[in-house]
Motif scaffolding. Structure first.
Motif, short mmCIF file in Angstrom:
data_model
loop_
_atom_site.label_atom_id
_atom_site.label_comp_id
_atom_site.label_asym_id
_atom_site.label_seq_id
_atom_site.Cartn_x
_atom_site.Cartn_y
_atom_site.Cartn_z
N ALA A 291 17.46 51.63 16.72
CA ALA A 291 17.76 52.90 16.04
C ALA A 291 18.68 52.68 14.84
CB ALA A 291 18.38 53.88 17.02
N GLY A 292 19.62 51.75 15.00
CA GLY A 292 20.55 51.46 13.91
C GLY A 292 19.89 50.74 12.74
N LEU A 293 18.84 49.97 13.02
CA LEU A 293 18.12 49.25 11.96
C LEU A 293 17.11 50.13 11.24
CD1 LEU A 293 17.39 45.86 13.79
CD2 LEU A 293 18.83 46.14 11.76
N ALA A 294 16.67 51.20 11.90
CA ALA A 294 15.62 52.05 11.34
C ALA A 294 16.08 52.77 10.09
CB ALA A 294 15.16 53.07 12.39
N CYS A 295 15.22 52.81 9.10
CA CYS A 295 15.52 53.55 7.88
C CYS A 295 14.24 54.02 7.22
CB CYS A 295 16.34 52.70 6.91
SG CYS A 295 15.48 51.27 6.24
N ASP A 296 14.31 55.13 6.53
CA ASP A 296 13.17 55.59 5.75
C ASP A 296 12.98 54.65 4.56
OD1 ASP A 296 11.19 57.84 5.15
OD2 ASP A 296 12.30 57.69 3.26
N ILE A 297 11.76 54.52 4.09
CA ILE A 297 11.48 53.65 2.96
C ILE A 297 12.34 54.01 1.75
CG2 ILE A 297 9.49 55.09 2.35
CD1 ILE A 297 9.91 51.32 1.63
N SER A 298 12.61 55.29 1.54
CA SER A 298 13.43 55.69 0.38
C SER A 298 14.87 55.22 0.53
CB SER A 298 13.39 57.21 0.21
OG SER A 298 13.96 57.88 1.31
N GLU A 299 15.39 55.18 1.76
CA GLU A 299 16.74 54.68 1.98
C GLU A 299 16.84 53.20 1.64
OE1 GLU A 299 18.88 56.87 5.56
OE2 GLU A 299 16.84 56.29 6.17
N LEU A 300 15.82 52.43 2.02
CA LEU A 300 15.84 51.00 1.72
C LEU A 300 15.67 50.77 0.22
CD1 LEU A 300 16.00 48.16 2.95
CD2 LEU A 300 13.51 48.12 2.94
N LEU A 301 14.81 51.55 -0.42
CA LEU A 301 14.59 51.38 -1.86
C LEU A 301 15.86 51.67 -2.66
CD1 LEU A 301 11.01 52.87 -2.31
CD2 LEU A 301 11.69 50.46 -2.41
N VAL A 302 16.66 52.59 -2.21
CA VAL A 302 17.94 52.84 -2.88
C VAL A 302 18.78 51.56 -2.86
CG1 VAL A 302 20.13 54.09 -2.70
CG2 VAL A 302 17.98 55.33 -2.53
#
Length: 426
Positions: A291-302
């Motif tokens: 759960a802590g590693l999960a992120c939306d693609i937009s969060e990673l792209l930022v």
């Protein structure tokens, strides 16, 4: 809100959590202002506050669910706009999930309802079965008017005109980064998305590898469990989630993971909640880590800060998926990324309101869903966009079925602006 659970009841982790949530509610009613079903129906019991009263009485008494409770809980979209609005921080999501699990265990639905929900649970999370179902729906489309149930007609109408060919990018494998490696990430390829629109995962992989990510499609990972979870089918949902947790943790222990990337926001909300779902199980630690590693693609792209330029100066209407803006609290990142690429970004009025897709809601509640779609499409078209962008396949299908304006995933536009192909929908 005062509650009256017994000491014995509170030994149950689910009821203990429900008690915490109920006691945080102060009856203020601010949630009614942003509840889509209350806006349409005007019934207090079809607002979050009304549903909270029904759920409280049902769980406190320990009685089986009745038709009244089921009707009003079923009408809830789980859009979570009420959680964004609530000044007291009432975690409505966990409460309504608990209610749905209780309904599933204690209420016997009419046989047609049972059959339809069984089919949805056994077909949509499985891409091969779903593809066959979509092909069958396509064949049945000319005869849709003859179907006796509005829900069956909605299922037929949902099928795209063309079912895309299988993308081999969705198979378990590793995609090497282009240039200097920056991070190693796992990609959740989803279930329905692999049948409905293969361009989204393809664009995501191109975009991430172009920006230095090693992308892993983990062996064994599949449906996140969201669909069955929101139908109250806990055992099936937790089974899917547990499979993902084991698959991703095996990858993390073997080669390390900096993130688990999700490009379907409905899945993202569920995966980010794995820690809660498994808090009392042997998988608690691993689930919390996932759960802590999960992120939306937009969060990673930022974090990756892509540089690019829109090949065309398009006016893009951004649709904020409920699971992204309310469930994950990701609001500005997709818009900021699109603007950074040079796209003109506009937003519809009442952008906080649901489009009516909500997982299987558009199939199980077609009348309410159709009205929400009509309202959403109207507000989007009023901005005169050349393209509509969203971060969730369900929203894309729902909105796309009500407008002639092309609908694409946000990641497709960013991929295009940074060297990828023009989105097929354009």
């Amino acid at each position: 809100m005062q509650t009256f659970f017994t000491h014995e009841q509170l030994k149950d982790p689910g009821l203990a959590r429900a008690n915490e949530i109920l006691r945080s509610c102060v009856h203020c009613g601010m949630c009614t202002a942003t509840c889509p079903t209350y806006q349409i129906l005007g019934d207090e019991l079809d607002s979050p506050r009304g549903r909270i009263y029904l759920i409280k009485e049902m769980l406190e008494s320990g009685r089986p669910a009745d038709e009244k409770v089921v009707r009003h809980v079923d009408r809830c979209l789980s859009c979570l706009a009420c959680m964004t609005t609530c000044p007291s921080g009432v975690h409505y999501m966990h409460l309504v999930d608990q209610a749905r699990a209780h309904i599933e265990k204690t209420y016997r639905r009419p046989w047609r309802d049972r059959a339809l929900r069984w089919v949805l649970a056994k077909v949509i999370p499985h891409p091969r079965r779903f593809r066959l179902a979509l092909l069958g729906a396509k064949i049945a489309r000319p005869f849709a008017r003859l179907l006796p149930d509005a829900r069956l007609r909605a299922m037929v109408a949902m099928a795209p005109k063309q079912v895309p060919p299988v993308s081999r990018n969705d198979d378990p494998q590793v995609f090497a980064p282009k240039g200097a490696p920056r991070m190693r990430v796992a990609l959740l390829t989803g279930c329905a998305q692999k049948a409905l629109n293969t361009d989204i995962n393809d664009a995501t992989i191109r975009l991430l590898t172009r920006h230095g990510c090693e992308v892993v499609v983990a062996n064994g990972a599949g449906c996140c469990g969201a669909l069955t979870h929101h139908m109250g089918r806990e055992e099936e949902a937790h089974g899917s989630a547990a499979t993902n947790i084991r698959a991703w943790m095996a990858e993390k222990r073997a080669g390390g993971l900096d993130a688990i990337v999700i490009n379907t926001s409905g899945c993202g909300t569920t995966v980010k909640d794995y820690g809660h779902m498994f808090r009392t199980s042997d998988l608690a630690s691993d689930a919390a880590e996932v759960a802590g590693l999960a992120c939306d693609i937009s969060e990673l792209l930022v974090r990756l800060a892509p540089e690019g330029r829109a090949p065309e100066p398009l006016r893009v209407a951004y649709h904020a998926a409920c699971s992204l803006q309310h469930g994950q609290k990701v609001k500005s990142a997709p818009k900021d990324l699109l603007r950074a690429m040079g796209f003109e970004v506009v937003e519809p009025a009442d952008s906080h309101l649901c489009c009516g897709s909500a997982g299987t809601y558009n199939l199980l509640q077609p009348v309410l869903s159709a009205e929400l779609k009509r309202r959403k499409v109207e507000t989007l078209e009023r901005r005169a966009p050349q393209v509509i962008a969203a971060g969730n396949i369900g929203c894309m299908m729902q909105i796309g079925s009500g407008t002639q304006i092309p609908v694409v995933h946000t990641v497709e536009l960013i991929d295009w602006a940074t060297g990828g192909p023009r989105p097929r929908a354009l």
